[in-house]
Write a protein that holds these residues in place. Structure first.
Motif, PDB file in Angstrom:
ATOM      1  N   LYS A 188       0.843  -1.206   0.000  1.00 19.90           N
ATOM      2  CA  LYS A 188       0.000   0.000   0.000  1.00 19.90           C
ATOM      3  C   LYS A 188       0.876   1.253   0.000  1.00 19.90           C
ATOM      4  O   LYS A 188       0.613   2.200  -0.747  1.00 19.90           O
ATOM      5  CB  LYS A 188      -0.921  -0.004   1.216  1.00 19.90           C
ATOM      6  CG  LYS A 188      -1.885   1.160   1.233  1.00 19.90           C
ATOM      7  CD  LYS A 188      -2.870   1.066   2.376  1.00 19.90           C
ATOM      8  CE  LYS A 188      -3.848   2.224   2.326  1.00 19.90           C
ATOM      9  NZ  LYS A 188      -4.842   2.133   3.392  1.00 19.90           N
ATOM     10  N   LEU A 189       1.933   1.264   0.804  1.00 21.93           N
ATOM     11  CA  LEU A 189       2.848   2.411   0.827  1.00 21.93           C
ATOM     12  C   LEU A 189       3.542   2.603  -0.516  1.00 21.93           C
ATOM     13  O   LEU A 189       3.717   3.737  -0.970  1.00 21.93           O
ATOM     14  CB  LEU A 189       3.883   2.242   1.933  1.00 21.93           C
ATOM     15  CG  LEU A 189       3.378   2.484   3.354  1.00 21.93           C
ATOM     16  CD1 LEU A 189       4.422   2.050   4.370  1.00 21.93           C
ATOM     17  CD2 LEU A 189       3.016   3.943   3.546  1.00 21.93           C
ATOM     18  N   ALA A 190       3.934   1.499  -1.149  1.00 26.44           N
ATOM     19  CA  ALA A 190       4.572   1.590  -2.467  1.00 26.44           C
ATOM     20  C   ALA A 190       3.606   2.202  -3.478  1.00 26.44           C
ATOM     21  O   ALA A 190       4.000   3.055  -4.287  1.00 26.44           O
ATOM     22  CB  ALA A 190       5.029   0.209  -2.939  1.00 26.44           C
ATOM     23  N   LEU A 191       2.346   1.799  -3.423  1.00 24.87           N
ATOM     24  CA  LEU A 191       1.342   2.359  -4.329  1.00 24.87           C
ATOM     25  C   LEU A 191       1.129   3.851  -4.047  1.00 24.87           C
ATOM     26  O   LEU A 191       1.050   4.658  -4.980  1.00 24.87           O
ATOM     27  CB  LEU A 191       0.019   1.601  -4.190  1.00 24.87           C
ATOM     28  CG  LEU A 191      -0.015   0.223  -4.846  1.00 24.87           C
ATOM     29  CD1 LEU A 191      -1.122  -0.635  -4.258  1.00 24.87           C
ATOM     30  CD2 LEU A 191      -0.174   0.356  -6.353  1.00 24.87           C
ATOM     31  N   GLN A 192       1.059   4.221  -2.784  1.00 28.00           N
ATOM     32  CA  GLN A 192       0.840   5.631  -2.443  1.00 28.00           C
ATOM     33  C   GLN A 192       2.006   6.514  -2.873  1.00 28.00           C
ATOM     34  O   GLN A 192       1.821   7.677  -3.176  1.00 28.00           O
ATOM     35  CB  GLN A 192       0.591   5.771  -0.937  1.00 28.00           C
ATOM     36  CG  GLN A 192      -0.753   5.206  -0.523  1.00 28.00           C
ATOM     37  CD  GLN A 192      -0.933   5.158   0.985  1.00 28.00           C
ATOM     38  OE1 GLN A 192       0.018   5.044   1.746  1.00 28.00           O
ATOM     39  NE2 GLN A 192      -2.190   5.261   1.410  1.00 28.00           N
ATOM     40  N   THR A 211       6.858  -2.443 -11.539  1.00 26.60           N
ATOM     41  CA  THR A 211       6.497  -1.030 -11.647  1.00 26.60           C
ATOM     42  C   THR A 211       5.128  -0.823 -11.023  1.00 26.60           C
ATOM     43  O   THR A 211       4.170  -1.537 -11.325  1.00 26.60           O
ATOM     44  CB  THR A 211       6.488  -0.584 -13.121  1.00 26.60           C
ATOM     45  OG1 THR A 211       7.795  -0.821 -13.658  1.00 26.60           O
ATOM     46  CG2 THR A 211       6.155   0.893 -13.243  1.00 26.60           C
ATOM     47  N   VAL A 212       5.062   0.163 -10.141  1.00 23.04           N
ATOM     48  CA  VAL A 212       3.848   0.424  -9.376  1.00 23.04           C
ATOM     49  C   VAL A 212       3.356   1.842  -9.685  1.00 23.04           C
ATOM     50  O   VAL A 212       4.136   2.790  -9.599  1.00 23.04           O
ATOM     51  CB  VAL A 212       4.144   0.277  -7.857  1.00 23.04           C
ATOM     52  CG1 VAL A 212       2.946   0.649  -7.021  1.00 23.04           C
ATOM     53  CG2 VAL A 212       4.602  -1.134  -7.542  1.00 23.04           C
ATOM     54  N   PRO A 213       2.081   1.987 -10.041  1.00 21.68           N
ATOM     55  CA  PRO A 213       1.562   3.331 -10.286  1.00 21.68           C
ATOM     56  C   PRO A 213       1.374   4.084  -8.961  1.00 21.68           C
ATOM     57  O   PRO A 213       1.239   3.462  -7.913  1.00 21.68           O
ATOM     58  CB  PRO A 213       0.209   3.068 -10.952  1.00 21.68           C
ATOM     59  CG  PRO A 213      -0.225   1.757 -10.388  1.00 21.68           C
ATOM     60  CD  PRO A 213       1.047   0.959 -10.216  1.00 21.68           C
ATOM     61  N   LYS A 214       1.392   5.396  -9.034  1.00 16.84           N
ATOM     62  CA  LYS A 214       1.145   6.197  -7.830  1.00 16.84           C
ATOM     63  C   LYS A 214      -0.361   6.390  -7.682  1.00 16.84           C
ATOM     64  O   LYS A 214      -1.009   6.981  -8.541  1.00 16.84           O
ATOM     65  CB  LYS A 214       1.859   7.541  -7.919  1.00 16.84           C
ATOM     66  CG  LYS A 214       1.749   8.346  -6.650  1.00 16.84           C
ATOM     67  CD  LYS A 214       2.625   9.580  -6.675  1.00 16.84           C
ATOM     68  CE  LYS A 214       2.526  10.286  -5.326  1.00 16.84           C
ATOM     69  NZ  LYS A 214       3.489  11.348  -5.187  1.00 16.84           N
ATOM     70  N   ILE A 215      -0.902   5.858  -6.580  1.00 16.40           N
ATOM     71  CA  ILE A 215      -2.332   5.959  -6.293  1.00 16.40           C
ATOM     72  C   ILE A 215      -2.462   6.391  -4.829  1.00 16.40           C
ATOM     73  O   ILE A 215      -2.093   5.631  -3.929  1.00 16.40           O
ATOM     74  CB  ILE A 215      -3.051   4.600  -6.499  1.00 16.40           C
ATOM     75  CG1 ILE A 215      -2.818   4.065  -7.906  1.00 16.40           C
ATOM     76  CG2 ILE A 215      -4.537   4.727  -6.186  1.00 16.40           C
ATOM     77  CD1 ILE A 215      -3.324   2.642  -8.124  1.00 16.40           C
ATOM     78  N   GLU A 216      -2.965   7.609  -4.594  1.00 16.43           N
ATOM     79  CA  GLU A 216      -3.014   8.129  -3.222  1.00 16.43           C
ATOM     80  C   GLU A 216      -3.826   7.263  -2.278  1.00 16.43           C
ATOM     81  O   GLU A 216      -3.433   7.044  -1.136  1.00 16.43           O
ATOM     82  CB  GLU A 216      -3.546   9.556  -3.218  1.00 16.43           C
ATOM     83  CG  GLU A 216      -2.485  10.566  -3.596  1.00 16.43           C
ATOM     84  CD  GLU A 216      -2.929  11.990  -3.322  1.00 16.43           C
ATOM     85  OE1 GLU A 216      -3.584  12.236  -2.296  1.00 16.43           O
ATOM     86  OE2 GLU A 216      -2.605  12.839  -4.170  1.00 16.43           O
ATOM     87  N   GLU A 217      -4.954   6.782  -2.718  1.00 16.59           N
ATOM     88  CA  GLU A 217      -5.803   5.917  -1.886  1.00 16.59           C
ATOM     89  C   GLU A 217      -6.133   4.635  -2.665  1.00 16.59           C
ATOM     90  O   GLU A 217      -7.226   4.490  -3.194  1.00 16.59           O
ATOM     91  CB  GLU A 217      -7.087   6.643  -1.475  1.00 16.59           C
ATOM     92  CG  GLU A 217      -6.885   7.738  -0.451  1.00 16.59           C
ATOM     93  CD  GLU A 217      -6.275   7.237   0.854  1.00 16.59           C
ATOM     94  OE1 GLU A 217      -6.636   6.128   1.304  1.00 16.59           O
ATOM     95  OE2 GLU A 217      -5.410   7.947   1.419  1.00 16.59           O
ATOM     96  N   PRO A 218      -5.195   3.699  -2.727  1.00 12.07           N
ATOM     97  CA  PRO A 218      -5.463   2.464  -3.477  1.00 12.07           C
ATOM     98  C   PRO A 218      -6.530   1.611  -2.793  1.00 12.07           C
ATOM     99  O   PRO A 218      -6.593   1.550  -1.559  1.00 12.07           O
ATOM    100  CB  PRO A 218      -4.105   1.755  -3.468  1.00 12.07           C
ATOM    101  CG  PRO A 218      -3.411   2.280  -2.264  1.00 12.07           C
ATOM    102  CD  PRO A 218      -3.889   3.687  -2.083  1.00 12.07           C
ATOM    103  N   SER A 219      -7.367   0.994  -3.610  1.00  8.59           N
ATOM    104  CA  SER A 219      -8.392   0.100  -3.062  1.00  8.59           C
ATOM    105  C   SER A 219      -7.726  -1.180  -2.562  1.00  8.59           C
ATOM    106  O   SER A 219      -6.601  -1.501  -2.945  1.00  8.59           O
ATOM    107  CB  SER A 219      -9.425  -0.237  -4.148  1.00  8.59           C
ATOM    108  OG  SER A 219      -8.814  -1.043  -5.153  1.00  8.59           O
ATOM    109  N   GLN A 220      -8.445  -1.917  -1.730  1.00 11.48           N
ATOM    110  CA  GLN A 220      -7.912  -3.184  -1.222  1.00 11.48           C
ATOM    111  C   GLN A 220      -7.673  -4.156  -2.373  1.00 11.48           C
ATOM    112  O   GLN A 220      -6.719  -4.937  -2.341  1.00 11.48           O
ATOM    113  CB  GLN A 220      -8.857  -3.795  -0.182  1.00 11.48           C
ATOM    114  CG  GLN A 220      -8.269  -4.983   0.553  1.00 11.48           C
ATOM    115  CD  GLN A 220      -6.979  -4.633   1.292  1.00 11.48           C
ATOM    116  OE1 GLN A 220      -6.929  -3.652   2.027  1.00 11.48           O
ATOM    117  NE2 GLN A 220      -5.928  -5.417   1.096  1.00 11.48           N
TER     118      GLN A 220
END
Length: 178
Positions: free
Chosen positions: A57-61, A134-143
């Protein structure tokens, strides 16, 4: 941050490091932590990862790539006494782990010197690094998105292990993901 670039594994530390300008800002997390240390034994290949998803989740954020890494031979440098789940000794270890934040492990006596005390067995440790995810930047990723990237990370880690196990472990070895 403390000496040698070591810091606490918490949201603030990770966000600070990953938000710095420039290159070379990386975070390395031992995801299994204290729980994983209680299951380390020679020839055992086990990672505590199934229910550890906050790092994803942190990586996505932050939009930070996930990089699978595995170290072959770590479990060979000490011979730990492994207590079965449900025994008094295992319950004591878990309780102390909760109180102290790290696990108290007991080792078979091995090489001992009078100046340094218990030293590890002289065994090679080889760390292999896989392809970044590669991970996209998503401030609030869904579960669902967190679960998707977590599954990708586990799959990549198992693939990395399988690719190198013949060279650095035993060809019939299996990476157990707990």
């Amino acid at each position: 941050m403390t000496r040698g670039g070591i810091c606490l594994v918490n949201r603030n530390s990770i966000e600070y490091i990953l938000s710095r300008n420039g290159t070379g800002n990386a975070v390395v997390i031992v995801v299994g932590g204290a729980a994983e240390s209680l299951n380390c034994a020679p020839s055992m290949n086990s990672v505590t990862l199934k229910n550890r998803k906050v790092f994803v989740k942190l990586a996505l954020q932050q939009g930070a790539d996930l990089v699978p890494v595995y170290s072959f031979g770590e479990n060979e440098v000490y011979k730990q006494l492994i207590f079965e789940e449900g025994t008094w000794w295992r319950l004591a270890q878990r309780r102390l782990q909760e109180l102290l934040g790290f696990a108290i492990c007991l080792f078979h006596l091995g090489p001992v010197t009078f100046t340094w005390g218990l030293v590890p067995y002289c065994k090679p440790i080889t760390t292999v690094v896989g392809e970044p995810i590669t991970v996209p930047k998503i401030e609030e990723p869904s579960q669902e998105v967190v679960d998707q990237y977590h599954a990708m990370y586990i799959s990549s880690l198992v693939k990395l292990f399988d690719e190198y196990k013949v060279r650095f472990a035993q060809k019939h070895s299996v990476l157990e993901v707990q």
